[in-house]
Design a protein around this motif. Structure first.
Motif, PDB file in Angstrom:
ATOM      1  N   LEU A  90      47.463  52.428  43.681  1.00  0.00           N
ATOM      2  CA  LEU A  90      48.647  52.689  42.974  1.00  0.00           C
ATOM      3  C   LEU A  90      49.452  51.052  43.261  1.00  0.00           C
ATOM      4  O   LEU A  90      49.354  50.368  42.209  1.00  0.00           O
ATOM      5  N   GLY A  91      49.560  50.788  44.395  1.00  0.00           N
ATOM      6  CA  GLY A  91      50.197  49.662  44.750  1.00  0.00           C
ATOM      7  C   GLY A  91      49.247  48.412  44.164  1.00  0.00           C
ATOM      8  O   GLY A  91      49.594  47.293  43.653  1.00  0.00           O
ATOM      9  N   GLY A  92      47.875  48.470  44.434  1.00  0.00           N
ATOM     10  CA  GLY A  92      46.978  47.572  44.122  1.00  0.00           C
ATOM     11  C   GLY A  92      47.215  47.314  42.455  1.00  0.00           C
ATOM     12  O   GLY A  92      47.039  46.116  41.954  1.00  0.00           O
ATOM     13  N   ILE A  93      47.109  48.489  41.684  1.00  0.00           N
ATOM     14  CA  ILE A  93      46.988  48.404  40.436  1.00  0.00           C
ATOM     15  C   ILE A  93      48.304  47.844  39.733  1.00  0.00           C
ATOM     16  O   ILE A  93      48.224  46.590  38.890  1.00  0.00           O
ATOM     17  N   PRO A 248      45.338  43.322  32.371  1.00  0.00           N
ATOM     18  CA  PRO A 248      43.949  42.789  33.198  1.00  0.00           C
ATOM     19  C   PRO A 248      43.059  44.007  33.625  1.00  0.00           C
ATOM     20  O   PRO A 248      41.954  43.747  33.933  1.00  0.00           O
ATOM     21  N   ALA A 249      43.543  45.174  34.375  1.00  0.00           N
ATOM     22  CA  ALA A 249      42.997  45.985  34.891  1.00  0.00           C
ATOM     23  C   ALA A 249      41.839  46.743  33.669  1.00  0.00           C
ATOM     24  O   ALA A 249      40.716  46.954  34.329  1.00  0.00           O
ATOM     25  N   LEU A 250      42.339  46.966  32.558  1.00  0.00           N
ATOM     26  CA  LEU A 250      41.612  47.402  31.793  1.00  0.00           C
ATOM     27  C   LEU A 250      40.583  46.472  31.154  1.00  0.00           C
ATOM     28  O   LEU A 250      39.270  46.976  31.020  1.00  0.00           O
ATOM     29  N   ARG A 251      40.729  45.282  31.033  1.00  0.00           N
ATOM     30  CA  ARG A 251      39.869  44.189  30.895  1.00  0.00           C
ATOM     31  C   ARG A 251      38.760  44.106  31.905  1.00  0.00           C
ATOM     32  O   ARG A 251      37.664  44.027  31.534  1.00  0.00           O
ATOM     33  N   VAL A 252      39.127  44.142  33.180  1.00  0.00           N
ATOM     34  CA  VAL A 252      38.096  44.046  34.242  1.00  0.00           C
ATOM     35  C   VAL A 252      37.207  44.999  34.261  1.00  0.00           C
ATOM     36  O   VAL A 252      36.113  45.338  34.688  1.00  0.00           O
ATOM     37  N   LEU A 253      37.593  46.299  33.885  1.00  0.00           N
ATOM     38  CA  LEU A 253      36.984  47.573  34.017  1.00  0.00           C
ATOM     39  C   LEU A 253      36.109  47.763  32.775  1.00  0.00           C
ATOM     40  O   LEU A 253      34.994  48.175  33.055  1.00  0.00           O
ATOM     41  N   ARG A 258      31.005  47.320  37.040  1.00  0.00           N
ATOM     42  CA  ARG A 258      29.823  47.324  38.040  1.00  0.00           C
ATOM     43  C   ARG A 258      30.196  46.784  39.265  1.00  0.00           C
ATOM     44  O   ARG A 258      30.195  47.060  40.533  1.00  0.00           O
ATOM     45  N   ASP A 259      31.122  45.573  39.298  1.00  0.00           N
ATOM     46  CA  ASP A 259      31.471  44.825  40.305  1.00  0.00           C
ATOM     47  C   ASP A 259      32.795  45.599  41.015  1.00  0.00           C
ATOM     48  O   ASP A 259      32.761  45.535  42.329  1.00  0.00           O
ATOM     49  N   VAL A 260      33.685  46.081  40.347  1.00  0.00           N
ATOM     50  CA  VAL A 260      34.668  46.882  41.008  1.00  0.00           C
ATOM     51  C   VAL A 260      33.848  48.235  41.848  1.00  0.00           C
ATOM     52  O   VAL A 260      34.492  48.240  42.762  1.00  0.00           O
ATOM     53  N   LEU A 261      33.170  48.778  41.116  1.00  0.00           N
ATOM     54  CA  LEU A 261      32.470  50.032  41.939  1.00  0.00           C
ATOM     55  C   LEU A 261      31.517  49.529  42.929  1.00  0.00           C
ATOM     56  O   LEU A 261      31.689  49.992  44.109  1.00  0.00           O
ATOM     57  N   ARG A 262      31.086  48.120  43.063  1.00  0.00           N
ATOM     58  CA  ARG A 262      30.294  47.709  44.220  1.00  0.00           C
ATOM     59  C   ARG A 262      31.358  47.421  45.362  1.00  0.00           C
ATOM     60  O   ARG A 262      31.019  47.726  46.602  1.00  0.00           O
ATOM     61  N   ALA A 382      39.274  34.049  37.120  1.00  0.00           N
ATOM     62  CA  ALA A 382      40.731  33.821  37.488  1.00  0.00           C
ATOM     63  C   ALA A 382      41.565  34.913  36.547  1.00  0.00           C
ATOM     64  O   ALA A 382      42.559  35.497  37.326  1.00  0.00           O
ATOM     65  N   ALA A 383      41.637  35.070  35.327  1.00  0.00           N
ATOM     66  CA  ALA A 383      42.508  35.838  34.516  1.00  0.00           C
ATOM     67  C   ALA A 383      42.522  37.273  35.001  1.00  0.00           C
ATOM     68  O   ALA A 383      43.510  37.980  34.776  1.00  0.00           O
ATOM     69  N   VAL A 384      41.641  37.946  35.779  1.00  0.00           N
ATOM     70  CA  VAL A 384      41.389  39.195  35.985  1.00  0.00           C
ATOM     71  C   VAL A 384      41.312  39.241  37.562  1.00  0.00           C
ATOM     72  O   VAL A 384      40.781  40.499  38.080  1.00  0.00           O
ATOM     73  N   ARG A 385      41.231  38.471  38.355  1.00  0.00           N
ATOM     74  CA  ARG A 385      40.728  38.249  39.621  1.00  0.00           C
ATOM     75  C   ARG A 385      41.365  39.082  40.527  1.00  0.00           C
ATOM     76  O   ARG A 385      40.934  40.151  41.334  1.00  0.00           O
ATOM     77  N   TYR A 386      42.746  38.900  40.596  1.00  0.00           N
ATOM     78  CA  TYR A 386      43.627  39.935  41.475  1.00  0.00           C
ATOM     79  C   TYR A 386      43.506  41.534  41.028  1.00  0.00           C
ATOM     80  O   TYR A 386      43.107  42.373  42.116  1.00  0.00           O
ATOM     81  N   SER A 387      43.611  41.713  39.948  1.00  0.00           N
ATOM     82  CA  SER A 387      43.340  43.189  39.503  1.00  0.00           C
ATOM     83  C   SER A 387      41.784  43.713  39.829  1.00  0.00           C
ATOM     84  O   SER A 387      41.778  44.823  40.568  1.00  0.00           O
ATOM     85  N   GLY A 388      40.764  42.970  39.577  1.00  0.00           N
ATOM     86  CA  GLY A 388      39.443  43.535  39.933  1.00  0.00           C
ATOM     87  C   GLY A 388      39.269  43.773  41.527  1.00  0.00           C
ATOM     88  O   GLY A 388      38.616  44.800  41.889  1.00  0.00           O
ATOM     89  N   MET A 389      39.918  42.825  42.292  1.00  0.00           N
ATOM     90  CA  MET A 389      39.668  42.859  43.628  1.00  0.00           C
ATOM     91  C   MET A 389      40.405  44.028  44.147  1.00  0.00           C
ATOM     92  O   MET A 389      40.044  45.059  44.920  1.00  0.00           O
ATOM     93  N   ALA A 390      41.788  44.153  43.799  1.00  0.00           N
ATOM     94  CA  ALA A 390      42.541  45.062  44.277  1.00  0.00           C
ATOM     95  C   ALA A 390      42.193  46.510  44.056  1.00  0.00           C
ATOM     96  O   ALA A 390      42.176  47.381  44.832  1.00  0.00           O
ATOM     97  N   MET A 391      41.781  46.856  42.594  1.00  0.00           N
ATOM     98  CA  MET A 391      41.148  48.093  42.488  1.00  0.00           C
ATOM     99  C   MET A 391      40.026  48.598  43.168  1.00  0.00           C
ATOM    100  O   MET A 391      40.224  49.769  43.732  1.00  0.00           O
ATOM    101  N   GLY A 392      38.890  47.758  43.465  1.00  0.00           N
ATOM    102  CA  GLY A 392      37.637  48.114  43.995  1.00  0.00           C
ATOM    103  C   GLY A 392      38.054  48.035  45.542  1.00  0.00           C
ATOM    104  O   GLY A 392      37.854  49.338  46.065  1.00  0.00           O
TER     105      GLY A 392
END
Length: 466
Positions: A90-93, A248-253, A258-262, A382-392
């Motif tokens: 939750l904090g990450g998202i 950004p979280a929805l965009r990266v999902l 696949r990268d988030v799941l990885r 860059a546009a979704v980097r923080y969100s993608g890493m944090a969620m995964g």
């Protein structure tokens, strides 16, 4: 897991040439300042997380839970440790959305304050004998706040430092995020060692509170340093070009699920850390084994303290040989040395406890801590980097948080009762290694090409060569 999908046509990539033409006077990269700011912020985050883990192993079962069965009380304390990891996604998202939309630096300032206030507050809590289960509930609230903050801190600090780092040295500079982990661990243990030597009555009444109150010192220093840090140039470019997505979280999902799941699966690697620092401490100092708690705290402090030197070395090696190779070597080494560490504890062999502790935590686990902070954000643009890493990363850490509780359930009576725990860590290492092997190697990829599919990277290079 298939290739990364590009951003949709209506969202221009932040590193495109057209966006560069619209940006003037971007701030310069400041890798040393970013590494220092991330180091101090991580020191606070992990100092607070480790003092909680230490207290959960040695103190909390006796003061925040009803008397009776000590195993049930220990399991309850281990569960509160794990609850913090439930709040991390939750904090990450939430904070990664803010970090991708408003700024990495501002998001990190907020997480720093949340962690500091939560930890200091835990130090003032009444005990179970004073207010009953309300004490347990307040402890959970404080732990949830810690987890919320930590869920955003690691991803934000890694993203910011990586974006400030020069190509070819991103691994080295970003490794200082987790050098702060080692610093926080050592600091927390140094504070706890003399307190653990107190008579139990004093330790349980006021001694355990001191480490939580001392969080204020690290908080003030880290906050002051971060106020003097600029946003990374690549993020300022995103803002200037107005390409940041509204969600950004929805965009990266949608584009890189696949990268988030990885990353979720790769993060199982970190089960090794909480099993080593929290469960093994409780196991070694239990009545069945009976090792001195000051001794085991010293093992944690020395072995993780030495990783302050080996974590940057691992980052440096990943810049030269690749992220995946260093991670896989670490996974294999941790798997083997975990058996040796638990065996040495069961045999009461102090020299071997230090030897296998060094191999496990100082050497091989540093391969993980030196590489994941750069490897994960390198998977995204860059546009979704923080969100993608944090969620995964934060979803993957849920099992890590509950690993001490799982280990407590798996452990069996008798001299070899630790074997199921060791096999549990090995299984996590194996699953993580499979996901690492399927990932794209990124150590030689230029910053502006990170997160792009191969066809787009090739087209960009062709345009640049023309």
């Amino acid at each position: 897991m298939g290739p990364v999908q590009p951003l949709p046509a209506d969202v221009e990539h932040p590193d495109a040439a057209s966006s560069r033409d619209r940006v003037e006077d971007l701030p310069a990269k400041t890798p040393k300042k970013a590494a220092l700011a991330s180091f101090l912020g991580s020191t606070l985050e992990y100092y607070d997380f480790f003092i909680y883990g230490t207290a959960a192993a040695l103190v909390f079962p006796k003061i925040f839970f009803p008397g009776g069965d000590p195993v049930v009380a220990l399991l309850g304390a281990m569960a509160t440790f794990g609850v913090g990891y439930l709040a991390r996604p939750l904090g990450g998202i939430v904070m990664s959305h803010y970090g991708d939309k408003v700024g990495r630096k501002q998001a990190l300032m907020i997480t720093l304050v949340i962690m500091g206030v939560a930890s200091i507050g835990i130090g003032f809590l009444p005990t179970f004998d004073q207010i009953g289960y309300w004490a347990t509930a307040l402890l959970l609230v404080g732990r949830l706040a810690q987890g919320f903050s930590a869920g955003a801190e690691a991803a934000g600090a890694s993203t910011l430092t990586m974006e400030h780092s020069p190509d070819g040295r991103r691994g080295f500079f970003t490794s200082f995020v987790m050098t702060g982990y080692a610093s926080g661990m050592v600091l927390s243990t140094i504070v706890f060692i003399p307190l653990a030597a107190l008579p139990e009555e004093q330790l349980l009444s006021w001694g355990w509170r001191v480490p939580f109150w001392m969080s204020v010192v690290v908080l003030l220093v880290a906050y002051w340093i971060r106020t003097r840090l600029d946003e990374p140039p690549v993020f300022e470019e995103v803002k200037a070009a107005e390409v940041a997505h509204s969600a950004p979280a929805l965009r990266v999902l949608k584009t890189q699920w696949r990268d988030v799941l990885r990353i979720v699966i790769i993060t199982l690697f970190s089960v090794m850390q909480t099993t080593f620092t929290v469960y093994a401490l409780a196991y070694a100092t239990s009545k069945g084994v009976g090792l001195d708690r000051t001794l085991m705290l010293s093992v944690n402090a020395i072995t993780i303290g030495l990783s302050m030197f080996t974590i940057p070395l691992a980052g440096l090696l990943s810049d030269k040989f690749g992220r995946k190779k260093v991670l896989l070597v670490g996974a294999l080494g941790c798997s083997i040395s975990s058996f040796g560490y638990f065996w040495a504890i069961s045999e009461h062999s102090i020299p071997l406890i230090f030897v296998f502790g060094f191999l496990n935590m100082s050497l091989f686990y540093s391969c993980w801590n030196g590489v994941w902070p750069v490897f994960f954000p390198e998977m995204f643009p860059a546009a979704v980097r923080y969100s993608g890493m944090a969620m995964g990363n934060q979803i993957g850490l849920i099992l890590t948080g509950f690993a001490p509780a799982i280990a407590t359930l798996l452990a069996q009576p008798g001299p070899n009762g630790w074997m199921p725990v060791a096999w549990f860590t090995v299984i996590c290492m194996a699953v993580s290694s499979i996901a690492i092997a399927t990932a794209r190697e990124t150590h030689k990829t230029p910053l502006e090409e990170l997160g792009l599919p191969r066809t787009e990277r090739t087209a960009r290079r062709a345009t640049a060569d023309a």
